[in-house]
Motif scaffolding. Structure first.
Motif, PDB file in Angstrom:
ATOM      1  N   HIS A 119     -10.840 -11.500  22.080  1.00 13.63           N
ATOM      2  CA  HIS A 119     -11.329 -10.131  21.949  1.00 13.63           C
ATOM      3  C   HIS A 119     -11.228  -9.688  20.490  1.00 13.63           C
ATOM      4  O   HIS A 119     -10.381 -10.141  19.746  1.00 13.63           O
ATOM      5  CB  HIS A 119     -10.497  -9.162  22.800  1.00 13.63           C
ATOM      6  N   ASP A 120     -12.112  -8.771  20.111  1.00 17.71           N
ATOM      7  CA  ASP A 120     -12.008  -8.111  18.815  1.00 17.71           C
ATOM      8  C   ASP A 120     -11.276  -6.803  19.027  1.00 17.71           C
ATOM      9  O   ASP A 120     -11.483  -6.126  20.044  1.00 17.71           O
ATOM     10  CB  ASP A 120     -13.398  -7.818  18.237  1.00 17.71           C
ATOM     11  N   TYR A 121     -10.433  -6.435  18.082  1.00 18.89           N
ATOM     12  CA  TYR A 121      -9.659  -5.200  18.189  1.00 18.89           C
ATOM     13  C   TYR A 121      -9.862  -4.355  16.941  1.00 18.89           C
ATOM     14  O   TYR A 121      -9.944  -4.883  15.833  1.00 18.89           O
ATOM     15  CB  TYR A 121      -8.169  -5.511  18.348  1.00 18.89           C
ATOM     16  N   GLN A 122      -9.957  -3.052  17.148  1.00 21.98           N
ATOM     17  CA  GLN A 122     -10.040  -2.109  16.033  1.00 21.98           C
ATOM     18  C   GLN A 122      -8.641  -1.538  15.800  1.00 21.98           C
ATOM     19  O   GLN A 122      -7.933  -1.219  16.754  1.00 21.98           O
ATOM     20  CB  GLN A 122     -10.997  -0.974  16.356  1.00 21.98           C
ATOM     21  N   PHE A 123      -8.252  -1.423  14.530  1.00 20.63           N
ATOM     22  CA  PHE A 123      -6.936  -0.889  14.233  1.00 20.63           C
ATOM     23  C   PHE A 123      -6.879  -0.360  12.804  1.00 20.63           C
ATOM     24  O   PHE A 123      -7.717  -0.691  11.972  1.00 20.63           O
ATOM     25  CB  PHE A 123      -5.844  -1.953  14.422  1.00 20.63           C
ATOM     26  N   ARG A 124      -5.887   0.452  12.568  1.00 23.13           N
ATOM     27  CA  ARG A 124      -5.567   0.940  11.225  1.00 23.13           C
ATOM     28  C   ARG A 124      -4.059   1.123  11.158  1.00 23.13           C
ATOM     29  O   ARG A 124      -3.375   1.136  12.182  1.00 23.13           O
ATOM     30  CB  ARG A 124      -6.254   2.274  10.929  1.00 23.13           C
ATOM     31  N   TYR A 125      -3.556   1.275   9.958  1.00 26.94           N
ATOM     32  CA  TYR A 125      -2.140   1.558   9.762  1.00 26.94           C
ATOM     33  C   TYR A 125      -1.985   3.050   9.499  1.00 26.94           C
ATOM     34  O   TYR A 125      -2.752   3.625   8.724  1.00 26.94           O
ATOM     35  CB  TYR A 125      -1.591   0.778   8.570  1.00 26.94           C
ATOM     36  N   LEU A 135       1.202   0.699  13.659  1.00 25.58           N
ATOM     37  CA  LEU A 135      -0.047  -0.008  13.884  1.00 25.58           C
ATOM     38  C   LEU A 135      -0.739   0.702  15.034  1.00 25.58           C
ATOM     39  O   LEU A 135      -0.202   0.786  16.144  1.00 25.58           O
ATOM     40  CB  LEU A 135       0.232  -1.468  14.238  1.00 25.58           C
ATOM     41  N   VAL A 136      -1.909   1.253  14.768  1.00 25.43           N
ATOM     42  CA  VAL A 136      -2.595   2.100  15.738  1.00 25.43           C
ATOM     43  C   VAL A 136      -3.998   1.539  15.962  1.00 25.43           C
ATOM     44  O   VAL A 136      -4.703   1.241  15.001  1.00 25.43           O
ATOM     45  CB  VAL A 136      -2.685   3.559  15.220  1.00 25.43           C
ATOM     46  N   GLY A 137      -4.393   1.392  17.235  1.00 25.94           N
ATOM     47  CA  GLY A 137      -5.712   0.840  17.491  1.00 25.94           C
ATOM     48  C   GLY A 137      -6.165   1.007  18.916  1.00 25.94           C
ATOM     49  O   GLY A 137      -5.496   1.647  19.732  1.00 25.94           O
ATOM     50  N   ASP A 138      -7.306   0.394  19.212  1.00 25.16           N
ATOM     51  CA  ASP A 138      -7.851   0.506  20.557  1.00 25.16           C
ATOM     52  C   ASP A 138      -6.967  -0.193  21.586  1.00 25.16           C
ATOM     53  O   ASP A 138      -7.007   0.136  22.770  1.00 25.16           O
ATOM     54  CB  ASP A 138      -9.296   0.013  20.626  1.00 25.16           C
ATOM     55  N   PHE A 139      -6.125  -1.117  21.181  1.00 29.62           N
ATOM     56  CA  PHE A 139      -5.224  -1.821  22.082  1.00 29.62           C
ATOM     57  C   PHE A 139      -4.078  -0.932  22.581  1.00 29.62           C
ATOM     58  O   PHE A 139      -3.402  -1.279  23.550  1.00 29.62           O
ATOM     59  CB  PHE A 139      -4.639  -3.068  21.418  1.00 29.62           C
ATOM     60  N   ASP A 158      -6.732  -2.519   6.810  1.00 30.79           N
ATOM     61  CA  ASP A 158      -6.270  -3.862   6.471  1.00 30.79           C
ATOM     62  C   ASP A 158      -7.409  -4.497   5.680  1.00 30.79           C
ATOM     63  O   ASP A 158      -8.437  -4.861   6.238  1.00 30.79           O
ATOM     64  CB  ASP A 158      -5.985  -4.657   7.736  1.00 30.79           C
ATOM     65  N   TRP A 159      -7.246  -4.624   4.375  1.00 26.37           N
ATOM     66  CA  TRP A 159      -8.330  -5.087   3.510  1.00 26.37           C
ATOM     67  C   TRP A 159      -8.609  -6.579   3.662  1.00 26.37           C
ATOM     68  O   TRP A 159      -9.538  -7.097   3.080  1.00 26.37           O
ATOM     69  CB  TRP A 159      -8.054  -4.704   2.066  1.00 26.37           C
ATOM     70  N   GLU A 160      -7.815  -7.270   4.475  1.00 29.62           N
ATOM     71  CA  GLU A 160      -8.063  -8.684   4.751  1.00 29.62           C
ATOM     72  C   GLU A 160      -8.580  -8.894   6.176  1.00 29.62           C
ATOM     73  O   GLU A 160      -8.620 -10.022   6.666  1.00 29.62           O
ATOM     74  CB  GLU A 160      -6.794  -9.487   4.511  1.00 29.62           C
ATOM     75  N   ALA A 161      -8.991  -7.830   6.837  1.00 26.97           N
ATOM     76  CA  ALA A 161      -9.516  -7.929   8.203  1.00 26.97           C
ATOM     77  C   ALA A 161     -10.814  -8.731   8.221  1.00 26.97           C
ATOM     78  O   ALA A 161     -11.528  -8.813   7.217  1.00 26.97           O
ATOM     79  CB  ALA A 161      -9.756  -6.532   8.773  1.00 26.97           C
ATOM     80  N   ASP A 162     -11.111  -9.321   9.368  1.00 26.00           N
ATOM     81  CA  ASP A 162     -12.324 -10.137   9.514  1.00 26.00           C
ATOM     82  C   ASP A 162     -13.596  -9.309   9.502  1.00 26.00           C
ATOM     83  O   ASP A 162     -14.659  -9.814   9.150  1.00 26.00           O
ATOM     84  CB  ASP A 162     -12.276 -10.927  10.824  1.00 26.00           C
ATOM     85  N   ASN A 163     -13.517  -8.032   9.902  1.00 20.48           N
ATOM     86  CA  ASN A 163     -14.704  -7.204  10.028  1.00 20.48           C
ATOM     87  C   ASN A 163     -14.281  -5.734   9.976  1.00 20.48           C
ATOM     88  O   ASN A 163     -13.121  -5.424  10.192  1.00 20.48           O
ATOM     89  CB  ASN A 163     -15.399  -7.496  11.361  1.00 20.48           C
ATOM     90  N   LEU A 171       0.797  -1.214   0.000  1.00 19.00           N
ATOM     91  CA  LEU A 171       0.000   0.000   0.000  1.00 19.00           C
ATOM     92  C   LEU A 171       0.831   1.265   0.000  1.00 19.00           C
ATOM     93  O   LEU A 171       0.405   2.280  -0.492  1.00 19.00           O
ATOM     94  CB  LEU A 171      -0.912   0.041   1.233  1.00 19.00           C
ATOM     95  N   ALA A 172       2.007   1.196   0.599  1.00 17.18           N
ATOM     96  CA  ALA A 172       2.811   2.407   0.743  1.00 17.18           C
ATOM     97  C   ALA A 172       4.295   2.090   0.486  1.00 17.18           C
ATOM     98  O   ALA A 172       5.109   2.111   1.397  1.00 17.18           O
ATOM     99  CB  ALA A 172       2.616   2.992   2.126  1.00 17.18           C
ATOM    100  N   PRO A 173       4.641   1.803  -0.757  1.00 17.40           N
ATOM    101  CA  PRO A 173       6.021   1.397  -1.051  1.00 17.40           C
ATOM    102  C   PRO A 173       7.068   2.466  -0.748  1.00 17.40           C
ATOM    103  O   PRO A 173       8.228   2.135  -0.519  1.00 17.40           O
ATOM    104  CB  PRO A 173       5.987   1.053  -2.532  1.00 17.40           C
ATOM    105  N   ASP A 174       6.694   3.720  -0.748  1.00 21.49           N
ATOM    106  CA  ASP A 174       7.641   4.805  -0.482  1.00 21.49           C
ATOM    107  C   ASP A 174       7.567   5.333   0.945  1.00 21.49           C
ATOM    108  O   ASP A 174       8.127   6.384   1.251  1.00 21.49           O
ATOM    109  CB  ASP A 174       7.400   5.953  -1.468  1.00 21.49           C
ATOM    110  N   ALA A 175       6.885   4.605   1.823  1.00 15.04           N
ATOM    111  CA  ALA A 175       6.699   5.062   3.202  1.00 15.04           C
ATOM    112  C   ALA A 175       8.032   5.163   3.928  1.00 15.04           C
ATOM    113  O   ALA A 175       8.925   4.336   3.751  1.00 15.04           O
ATOM    114  CB  ALA A 175       5.784   4.100   3.950  1.00 15.04           C
ATOM    115  N   LYS A 176       8.137   6.173   4.749  1.00 17.34           N
ATOM    116  CA  LYS A 176       9.301   6.337   5.619  1.00 17.34           C
ATOM    117  C   LYS A 176       9.054   5.667   6.965  1.00 17.34           C
ATOM    118  O   LYS A 176       9.981   5.190   7.607  1.00 17.34           O
ATOM    119  CB  LYS A 176       9.601   7.821   5.841  1.00 17.34           C
ATOM    120  N   ALA A 177       7.779   5.647   7.413  1.00 15.98           N
ATOM    121  CA  ALA A 177       7.426   5.053   8.697  1.00 15.98           C
ATOM    122  C   ALA A 177       5.981   4.569   8.656  1.00 15.98           C
ATOM    123  O   ALA A 177       5.117   5.217   8.076  1.00 15.98           O
ATOM    124  CB  ALA A 177       7.590   6.073   9.811  1.00 15.98           C
ATOM    125  N   VAL A 178       5.731   3.425   9.287  1.00 15.45           N
ATOM    126  CA  VAL A 178       4.383   2.873   9.399  1.00 15.45           C
ATOM    127  C   VAL A 178       4.173   2.456  10.845  1.00 15.45           C
ATOM    128  O   VAL A 178       5.056   1.861  11.463  1.00 15.45           O
ATOM    129  CB  VAL A 178       4.186   1.658   8.466  1.00 15.45           C
TER     130      VAL A 178
END
Length: 69
Positions: free
Chosen positions: A42-48, A10-14, A58-63, A1-8
């Motif tokens: 537990h279910d967790y919400q997250f994004r990159y 994982l951010v979420g409710d956890f 995450d386009w392969e997430a369960d929900n 998704l971000a081939p030129d990214a400098k930093a990624v």
């Protein structure tokens, strides 16, 4: 998704949606990864977060659910 990214991150409710708590490591193949210890059952919400400005799903997430990020 971000081939030129400098930093990624994982951010979420956890991690209370803290943008710097879970930085991801760039792998030799250009992908990113991190390891977290989360409670089972537990279910967790997250994004990159890419370069502190672009949110990605995450386009392969369960929900999917709405969140403020």
């Amino acid at each position: 998704l971000a081939p030129d990214a400098k930093a990624v991150s994982l951010v979420g409710d956890f991690n209370d949606w803290e943008e710097t708590t879970s930085p991801m490591k760039r792998n030799k193949d250009g992908s990113y990864s991190t390891t977290l210890s989360l409670e089972k059952g537990h279910d967790y919400q997250f994004r990159y977060l890419v370069d502190s400005r672009e949110w990605h799903n995450d386009w392969e997430a369960d929900n999917y659910v709405q969140n403020p990020f």
